[in-house]
Design a protein around this motif. Structure first.
Motif, mmCIF file in Angstrom:
data_model
loop_
_atom_site.group_PDB
_atom_site.id
_atom_site.type_symbol
_atom_site.label_atom_id
_atom_site.label_comp_id
_atom_site.label_asym_id
_atom_site.label_seq_id
_atom_site.Cartn_x
_atom_site.Cartn_y
_atom_site.Cartn_z
ATOM 1 N N ILE A 24 17.221 22.562 -9.992
ATOM 2 C CA ILE A 24 16.701 22.570 -11.359
ATOM 3 C C ILE A 24 17.610 23.305 -12.344
ATOM 4 N N SER A 83 13.275 16.161 -2.381
ATOM 5 C CA SER A 83 12.795 17.420 -2.953
ATOM 6 C C SER A 83 13.117 18.622 -2.073
ATOM 7 N N ASP A 118 13.805 28.092 -10.305
ATOM 8 C CA ASP A 118 13.410 26.920 -11.094
ATOM 9 C C ASP A 118 12.782 27.332 -12.414
ATOM 10 N N SER A 166 15.881 23.614 -1.812
ATOM 11 C CA SER A 166 14.918 22.674 -2.367
ATOM 12 C C SER A 166 15.287 22.361 -3.805
ATOM 13 N N LEU A 167 14.437 21.605 -4.457
ATOM 14 C CA LEU A 167 14.623 21.313 -5.873
ATOM 15 C C LEU A 167 14.748 22.572 -6.706
ATOM 16 N N PHE A 208 20.204 16.287 0.691
ATOM 17 C CA PHE A 208 19.317 15.817 -0.378
ATOM 18 C C PHE A 208 19.406 14.315 -0.659
ATOM 19 N N VAL A 263 11.753 14.316 -11.392
ATOM 20 C CA VAL A 263 12.833 15.294 -11.261
ATOM 21 C C VAL A 263 14.176 14.594 -11.050
ATOM 22 N N ASN A 264 14.161 13.438 -10.411
ATOM 23 C CA ASN A 264 15.388 12.655 -10.288
ATOM 24 C C ASN A 264 15.887 12.212 -11.655
ATOM 25 N N TRP A 317 5.988 18.297 -1.917
ATOM 26 C CA TRP A 317 7.314 18.544 -2.488
ATOM 27 C C TRP A 317 8.273 19.107 -1.436
#
Length: 1018
Positions: free
Chosen positions: A664, A745, A578, A659-660, A737, A792-793, A784
């Motif tokens: 990213i 997240s 990220d 995860s995110l 997700f 973040v969306n 998170w």
């Protein structure tokens, strides 16, 4: 504001914004800049602000840095304040600030335990409306503290609405409205309307406060400069301040409630805004009248607590609606007063109400013009409350490191340890500004990356304020001399994601689209400072100089296996997918700005070339390491990006947590318009040289340079088409997700398959947690590991739209994965936005996901239209979590509604292969006509001046005659007729604009406005 069909129509609110921008009038001088009741002032020697200055202390202890209060209003430096207190004759003290649990008291950290709503607020604060639901029973302070203390972190918080305090509707709906006069921005009108929702009569005491922040105790005022307030008439007090001048606190009687029919005459109270040392510490007070005097006088009957000479630095007006049994069920009481530069003797209630209703109508017009396209009334209500909430979250923020660390002159020195508690490397900080706060209670301090997201919806309604927020964080009294931006109050030196450049450019583009203005001075000024910040990132966060970045915390709290801000228990360095993705995103944002500036100053071509090359090198480093045996952050088997621990050389280990962190990298995407490339020959030559001479790098990362996309565009992206498809397959999988309400997240796969590692006998694990956190990491008040976060969306949606600008309809993705329903990325982006909007909208059963099935919140007519904008949302149910008034980045829903509300699917509509593009228009779209409410007025509204012996103004002039008042009322109404005429003309042009937009939507295109995203030729 919005150029519609080549026609510009300025609403009255926009005219005020224009006057404020041109400095003809200071419309934003007075507004809701007071903390709602969580002001944290840390004077401790160990950093424990929560216990050092408690909720109970706040009643009796003077604040040093700011003030708090319910629905409070102040000037831009928090010198003079207006707020409200209430008493139900059951509570042990006045309700003058909102209550919540401190971080140690809550099972999920600090948490407000009240029921209040931000209903309306314009950018100039010409009209503000606030709803406080005040229980008629004794407020359950002890119950909330005790029961939450018993809860584990695996259990839900115990909220005020869970206590039964609102059962049988035994509460007050207290609406607090504030308005400004048409011609004078410093003339403030306040109206409080309180409805008894209960089944029986009940008493209520309404006590508006006017006071000065204590600046004299800390020796900030010169001798003889202490402000004062004194009574000069039965219903008037005069305040004096050497910076603000004179003001008059002018009251009106309230209509009676009992059989006598007599008006309620307020009693004026006075004391000093000084600490009660006797109550708090058993010491002696320098003078007898102290901060908590009104509690002691009204609640305890201690009549000697207030100053009998009717003067001080703190005043109040006590309206007691307690005749007989109190206010009858279903009835309301009304309190009117104003803070004015003029002493008028009495308030003309009819004119007073007309002005407030005119400001309300102007607010209606302003917010409707922001999003004029047809949409469901529910969506329009959500958008308005989101934007209004952001206005209510503006607060005066005051912090000077030197004064905090070293103490004030003439005062006892602070404990020596204070300098080492936190922020000892930020000695340059001198903050004295109005800032956009994440939440009006839980986060009464700025957070740098939150601020960046705030500015997107803020730019829709007040681009000047949005630009100032972005600019100020880069000024020398905020930004560290080394180029780092301050993260947040608790640790300015922590690292937030580098989203500032993106927000700067988006704010610039939104202003140009909506207002027709290109503020190049703003863009260039902040860009120059961001060059320093970018250099800080490169020098401080790229440990080995390989263009792979660490970063640490990066705002995602507990998302990783380890605390990413601490040294790894495994040793080595955490190379973050990220962080590297953020830096690639930062590069492209800076490239976008440089190209925009190069249109006007060609020297920026060179800087654009620099960021182009830096982006490609970061992209290559993330994908291919030097040395054949090294491992990439990309996992080909899983089709996903992961963090990795590096011990130097070829020794690395990926941490396969989906995860995110792995999503990213999608943010780093940019399309270059062919016309833009041709316009800048130097940039074009350098780009072509790089492709020809570094084809080993360019070929791996920007193969699309030779294969152009839609409209012959060039794509710069951290992920190739093949990897994009693989990532989206997981992101759009409802077992991973994709939830009914947005992107989670953390993959739901980790619910059954948690990832764990044992290090030196200690087990570390990441598992899917759709709700609150199960640990105290980073305060334990955010999570998170599964929930949905709008910020973040929002960036994911923008990334998909940028990919769509390149691939167009040629790239079709299955959405959801396994559904058999394919759509282009523009429609995928819309689908995600619609799901996010479904957090707040009513479903087919009339329920809002955010309310978690609470019947009262969903169906009670006095609750169902009011919303809380939570910090984050349950990954399975959409239940609201965290701070409940996080209008900051959850306010992004207002921008989503603006962009896609017109074709937002009704929740739970059965899916068909074309559902996402079908655009159901099941609601009746109409603009509601505002109806003027009937507000009770006192029987003596026209005679108070004659009855009083104080019938002369402060200047000695007699008060105006009744016919002058009638003339003023007529002027207000004539003004309304002229506005309606101009509005009608503008509506004709608007109709054509709406028709064009509807036609575009029906063509199955995305509602994307491409000019909002990239630098383009006009």
């Amino acid at each position: 504001m919005v150029m519609v069909d080549q026609h510009e129509y300025l609403t009255e609110e926009e005219k005020r914004l224009k006057e404020d921008k041109e400095r003809k009038k200071y419309w934003k001088k007075c507004a809701d800049f007071i903390d709602q009741g969580a002001l944290r002032e840390d004077y401790s020697d160990n950093g424990d602000a929560w216990s050092h200055f408690s909720y109970d202390h706040a009643r009796s202890r003077a604040f040093r840095w700011g003030e708090d209060g319910i629905a409070g209003v102040s000037d831009t430096h928090g010198l003079q304040n207006v707020a409200f207190a209430f008493w139900n004759e059951k509570d042990e003290f006045l309700k003058e600030r909102l209550f919540g649990l401190s971080n140690p008291q809550g099972n999920h950290g600090e948490s407000i335990k009240e029921a209040h709503f931000h209903l309306d607020n314009t950018p100039t604060h010409s009209y503000m409306k606030y709803l406080y639901k005040y229980p008629q029973r004794s407020f359950p302070y002890k119950d909330l503290i005790a029961k939450n203390a018993k809860l584990t972190k695996l259990e839900k918080e115990y909220q005020l609405i869970d206590t039964g305090i609102f059962s049988d509707d035994r509460y007050w709906d207290i609406f607090i409205e504030t308005a400004k006069e048409t011609e004078d921005e410093e003339e403030l009108l306040f109206r409080v309307t309180a409805y008894n929702r209960g089944p029986e009569a009940a008493p209520l005491h309404i006590i508006p406060h006017v006071w000065f922040r204590n600046t004299w105790t800390w020796n900030q005022e010169q001798d003889g400069m202490k402000p004062s307030i004194r009574q000069i008439a039965p219903l008037t007090a005069q305040s004096k301040h050497h910076k603000l001048g004179d003001r008059f606190f002018q009251l009106s009687p309230s209509p009676g409630i009992g059989r006598s029919g007599e008006d309620i005459q307020p009693q004026m109270l006075f004391t000093e805004n000084d600490t009660n040392f006797k109550t708090l510490y058993g010491g002696q007070n320098p003078q007898p009248y102290v901060k908590d005097a009104f509690h002691r006088h009204i609640v305890d009957g201690e009549f000697g607590a207030i100053n009998p000479h009717c003067r001080g630095t703190k005043s109040a007006a006590w309206y007691a609606f307690d005749e007989g049994d109190g206010v009858a069920p279903g009835e309301c009481v009304v309190v009117r007063f104003r803070l004015s530069k003029k002493h008028q003797g009495y308030l003309d209630e009819e004119l007073f109400d007309d002005i407030i209703e005119l400001r309300r109508a102007e607010a209606d017009d302003f917010f409707w013009r922001i999003s004029p396209l047809p949409m469901a009334d529910d969506l329009r209500n959500i958008q308005r409350q989101a934007l209004s909430g952001m206005m209510w979250c503006k607060q005066y923020y005051h912090f000077v490191w030197d004064q905090w660390a070293n103490g004030d002159p003439g005062q006892p020195p602070p404990p020596p340890n204070r300098k080492a508690i936190r922020n000892q490397n930020w000695k340059h900080l001198h903050l004295d500004d109005i800032l956009s706060m994440p939440d009006s209670w839980e986060y009464p301090f700025f957070c740098a990356w939150d601020t960046a997201f705030h500015c997107i919806p803020l730019a829709m309604i007040d681009p000047e304020f949005a630009k100032k927020q972005l600019d100020i964080l880069t000024r020398e009294w905020y930004m560290h001399p080394n180029g780092q931006l301050p993260a947040y109050e608790w640790n300015f030196g922590d690292v937030n994601p580098p989203v500032h450049a993106w927000a700067v450019f988006r704010t610039f583009k939104i202003e140009r689209k909506l207002y027709g203005r290109s503020d190049l001075d703003f863009l260039e000024r902040v860009f120059q400072k961001l060059l320093l910040n970018f250099t800080w990132w490169v020098n401080r966060k790229d440990f080995d100089g390989k263009n792979v970045f660490e970063g640490g915390f990066l705002g995602l709290d507990n998302i990783g296996l380890f605390n990413r801000s601490d040294p790894l228990p495994t040793g080595g360095t955490l190379e973050q997918a990220d962080s590297t993705g953020w830096m690639a995103f930062y590069c492209l944002s800076m490239l976008n700005i440089a190209l925009e500036l190069a249109k006007h100053r060609r020297i920026y071509e060179d800087i654009a070339s620099k960021f182009f090359e830096h982006f490609v090198l970061i992209s290559d480093a993330m994908t291919y390491r030097a040395g054949e045996k090294e491992t990439s952050l990309w996992n080909e088997d899983d089709g996903f990006y992961y963090d990795a621990i590096s011990w130097g050389g070829p020794w690395t280990q990926q941490l396969p947590v989906r995860s995110l962190v792995g999503l990213i990298p999608l943010y780093a995407v940019l399309t270059l318009e062919p016309a833009m490339i041709e316009k800048f020959p130097s940039f074009k030559r350098r780009m072509n040289w790089f492709i020809e001479n570094r084809n080993d790098v360019a070929g791996r990362n920007i193969a699309s340079m030779k294969q152009r996309g839609k409209s012959d565009r060039v794509l710069l992206s951290l992920v190739s088409k093949e990897r994009l498809i693989k990532i989206l397959k997981r992101m759009l999988d409802e077992t991973e997700f994709l939830s009914e309400h947005g992107i989670r997240s953390l993959s739901k796969q980790h619910e059954k398959q948690p990832y764990s590692m044992e290090v030196n006998g200690q087990r570390f694990e990441v598992a899917y947690l759709p709700g609150e956190s199960d640990s105290g990491v980073f305060g334990g008040n955010s999570n998170w590991r599964g929930p949905i976060w709008l910020c973040v969306n929002f960036l994911l949606v923008e990334s998909l739209l940028r990919f769509y600008m390149f691939y167009g309809k040629s790239l079709q993705i299955e959405c959801p994965t396994g559904s058999g329903d394919y759509m282009h990325l523009g429609l995928v982006a819309e689908e995600i936005q619609h799901r996010l909007q479904h957090l707040f909208t009513r479903d087919d059963d009339g329920k809002r996901a955010v309310n978690n099935g609470n019947e009262m919140l969903d169906f009670d007519p006095h609750w169902r239209d009011y919303l809380w904008f939570y910090e984050y949302f349950d990954g399975d149910t959409g239940r609201g979590l965290g701070a409940s008034h996080q209008c900051g980045w959850s306010g992004l829903v207002a921008k989503m509604i603006h962009d896609t509300g017109i074709n937002c699917r009704i929740p739970q509509t059965p899916r068909t292969p074309t559902a996402a593009a079908g655009h159901y228009f099941d609601d009746v779209f109409s603009r509601p006509n505002a109806t003027k409410p009937r507000i009770r007025r006192s029987s003596t509204t026209r005679s108070i001046g004659e009855q009083s012996s104080f019938n002369v103004s402060a200047s000695g002039d007699s008060y105006r005659e009744d016919d002058e008042a009638q003339s003023a009322i007529g002027s207000v109404r004539n003004e309304q007729h002229e506005r309606e005429r101009r509005k009608s003309e503008a509506n004709e042009h608007l109709a054509k604009y709406v028709a064009d937009q509807l036609e575009r939507i029906q063509s199955n295109e995305s509602v994307l406005d491409e000019d909002e995203f990239e630098a383009q030729l006009e």
